[in-house]
Design a protein around this motif. Structure first.
Motif, PDB file in Angstrom:
ATOM      1  N   ARG A   3      26.564  11.687  -0.520  1.00 27.63           N
ATOM      2  CA  ARG A   3      26.035  11.474  -1.870  1.00 27.63           C
ATOM      3  C   ARG A   3      24.621  12.037  -1.962  1.00 27.63           C
ATOM      4  N   ALA A   4      24.205  12.322  -3.180  1.00 26.95           N
ATOM      5  CA  ALA A   4      22.851  12.841  -3.417  1.00 26.95           C
ATOM      6  C   ALA A   4      22.019  11.772  -4.105  1.00 26.95           C
ATOM      7  N   ALA A   5      20.786  11.631  -3.655  1.00 24.46           N
ATOM      8  CA  ALA A   5      19.872  10.663  -4.266  1.00 24.46           C
ATOM      9  C   ALA A   5      19.395  11.173  -5.616  1.00 24.46           C
ATOM     10  N   VAL A   6      19.287  10.267  -6.567  1.00 24.07           N
ATOM     11  CA  VAL A   6      18.737  10.556  -7.897  1.00 24.07           C
ATOM     12  C   VAL A   6      17.378   9.870  -7.959  1.00 24.07           C
ATOM     13  N   HIS A   7      16.340  10.637  -8.314  1.00 22.27           N
ATOM     14  CA  HIS A   7      14.972  10.117  -8.346  1.00 22.27           C
ATOM     15  C   HIS A   7      14.485   9.986  -9.781  1.00 22.27           C
ATOM     16  N   ASN A   8      13.409   9.204  -9.960  1.00 22.36           N
ATOM     17  CA  ASN A   8      12.836   9.073 -11.304  1.00 22.36           C
ATOM     18  C   ASN A   8      11.790  10.144 -11.590  1.00 22.36           C
ATOM     19  N   GLY A   9      11.631  11.098 -10.688  1.00 17.91           N
ATOM     20  CA  GLY A   9      10.720  12.224 -10.863  1.00 17.91           C
ATOM     21  C   GLY A   9      11.086  13.323  -9.880  1.00 17.91           C
ATOM     22  N   PRO A  10      10.467  14.497 -10.025  1.00 23.65           N
ATOM     23  CA  PRO A  10      10.847  15.664  -9.222  1.00 23.65           C
ATOM     24  C   PRO A  10      10.150  15.751  -7.856  1.00 23.65           C
ATOM     25  N   ALA A  11      10.355  14.733  -7.021  1.00 25.56           N
ATOM     26  CA  ALA A  11       9.787  14.742  -5.669  1.00 25.56           C
ATOM     27  C   ALA A  11      10.488  13.693  -4.822  1.00 25.56           C
ATOM     28  N   ALA A  12      10.545  13.947  -3.535  1.00 26.67           N
ATOM     29  CA  ALA A  12      11.157  12.975  -2.622  1.00 26.67           C
ATOM     30  C   ALA A  12      10.366  11.669  -2.610  1.00 26.67           C
ATOM     31  N   ALA A  13       9.080  11.736  -2.943  1.00 29.58           N
ATOM     32  CA  ALA A  13       8.242  10.537  -2.980  1.00 29.58           C
ATOM     33  C   ALA A  13       8.541   9.650  -4.180  1.00 29.58           C
ATOM     34  N   CYS A  14       9.247  10.174  -5.163  1.00 29.99           N
ATOM     35  CA  CYS A  14       9.584   9.385  -6.355  1.00 29.99           C
ATOM     36  C   CYS A  14      10.689   8.379  -6.018  1.00 29.99           C
ATOM     37  N   ARG A  15      10.722   7.304  -6.768  1.00 36.49           N
ATOM     38  CA  ARG A  15      11.670   6.214  -6.529  1.00 36.49           C
ATOM     39  C   ARG A  15      13.110   6.684  -6.724  1.00 36.49           C
ATOM     40  N   VAL A  16      13.977   6.284  -5.789  1.00 33.06           N
ATOM     41  CA  VAL A  16      15.411   6.562  -5.916  1.00 33.06           C
ATOM     42  C   VAL A  16      15.995   5.534  -6.873  1.00 33.06           C
ATOM     43  N   ALA A  37       0.835  -1.204   0.000  1.00 28.13           N
ATOM     44  CA  ALA A  37       0.000   0.000   0.000  1.00 28.13           C
ATOM     45  C   ALA A  37       0.867   1.250   0.000  1.00 28.13           C
ATOM     46  N   ALA A  38       1.971   1.233   0.737  1.00 32.48           N
ATOM     47  CA  ALA A  38       2.874   2.379   0.763  1.00 32.48           C
ATOM     48  C   ALA A  38       3.481   2.609  -0.612  1.00 32.48           C
ATOM     49  N   SER A  39       3.827   1.545  -1.325  1.00 33.48           N
ATOM     50  CA  SER A  39       4.398   1.678  -2.663  1.00 33.48           C
ATOM     51  C   SER A  39       3.397   2.321  -3.615  1.00 33.48           C
ATOM     52  N   ALA A  40       2.140   1.951  -3.510  1.00 35.19           N
ATOM     53  CA  ALA A  40       1.112   2.540  -4.359  1.00 35.19           C
ATOM     54  C   ALA A  40       0.943   4.021  -4.052  1.00 35.19           C
ATOM     55  N   ALA A  41       1.043   4.387  -2.769  1.00 33.31           N
ATOM     56  CA  ALA A  41       0.917   5.794  -2.393  1.00 33.31           C
ATOM     57  C   ALA A  41       2.066   6.609  -2.957  1.00 33.31           C
ATOM     58  N   VAL A  42       3.272   6.063  -2.938  1.00 27.41           N
ATOM     59  CA  VAL A  42       4.433   6.764  -3.484  1.00 27.41           C
ATOM     60  C   VAL A  42       4.256   6.985  -4.977  1.00 27.41           C
ATOM     61  N   ALA A  43       3.798   5.970  -5.686  1.00 23.87           N
ATOM     62  CA  ALA A  43       3.610   6.106  -7.128  1.00 23.87           C
ATOM     63  C   ALA A  43       2.580   7.184  -7.445  1.00 23.87           C
ATOM     64  N   ALA A  44       1.574   7.335  -6.595  1.00 25.24           N
ATOM     65  CA  ALA A  44       0.533   8.321  -6.843  1.00 25.24           C
ATOM     66  C   ALA A  44       1.016   9.749  -6.599  1.00 25.24           C
ATOM     67  N   THR A  45       2.072   9.943  -5.798  1.00 22.66           N
ATOM     68  CA  THR A  45       2.544  11.288  -5.482  1.00 22.66           C
ATOM     69  C   THR A  45       3.809  11.671  -6.248  1.00 22.66           C
ATOM     70  N   CYS A  46       4.216  10.873  -7.207  1.00 18.57           N
ATOM     71  CA  CYS A  46       5.405  11.178  -8.006  1.00 18.57           C
ATOM     72  C   CYS A  46       4.969  11.890  -9.289  1.00 18.57           C
ATOM     73  N   PRO A  47       5.235  13.213  -9.386  1.00 18.03           N
ATOM     74  CA  PRO A  47       4.804  13.965 -10.571  1.00 18.03           C
ATOM     75  C   PRO A  47       5.509  13.489 -11.844  1.00 18.03           C
ATOM     76  N   SER A  48       4.813  13.569 -12.938  1.00 16.57           N
ATOM     77  CA  SER A  48       5.393  13.242 -14.236  1.00 16.57           C
ATOM     78  C   SER A  48       5.681  14.559 -14.960  1.00 16.57           C
TER      79      SER A  48
END
Length: 117
Positions: free
Chosen positions: A57-70, A28-39
């Motif tokens: 080091r700095a995290a690289v995400h797949n979108g412009p939000a901390a909720a997006c996958r590293v 459920a947490a994974s689904a919530a993260v996907a819903a809050t990751c802007p495209s």
């Protein structure tokens, strides 16, 4: 001695129940993260060099939000190339699309890149 063993068994049982609850909630947490990751699409022919200021080091995400996958991490001091920058209006934070992926602007030196879009 017997009382101590009974108490330890009760604590261990409670701990296992809590861990089990976390395991059930993970999808459920994974689904919530996907819903809050802007495209957001980035587009710019200009690449501006910058250095990573986040230590170690700095995290690289797949979108412009901390909720997006590293997806990766960039070590401190590494030169990256900024393509465009975008403000996440829900948090008020600037994110920059780089040759590595999206990085929180506060972890990079220099000015913002051109706006994304």
């Amino acid at each position: 001695m017997r009382r101590a063993l009974n108490r330890a068994a009760a604590v261990l049982t409670a701990l296992l129940i809590v861990i089990g609850a976390w395991t059930v909630q993970a999808p459920a947490a994974s689904a919530a993260v996907a819903a809050t990751c802007p495209s957001v699409r980035g587009s710019s022919n200009v690449e501006v060099p910058a250095r990573v200021l986040k230590s170690p080091r700095a995290a690289v995400h797949n979108g412009p939000a901390a909720a997006c996958r590293v997806t990766d991490y960039v070590p401190y001091g590494t030169t990256i190339y900024k393509t465009c920058s975008w403000m996440n209006l829900s948090t008020g934070n600037w994110w920059t699309l780089t040759n590595w992926g999206w990085i929180y602007e506060g972890y990079l030196d220099g000015n913002l890149a051109r706006p994304c879009g």
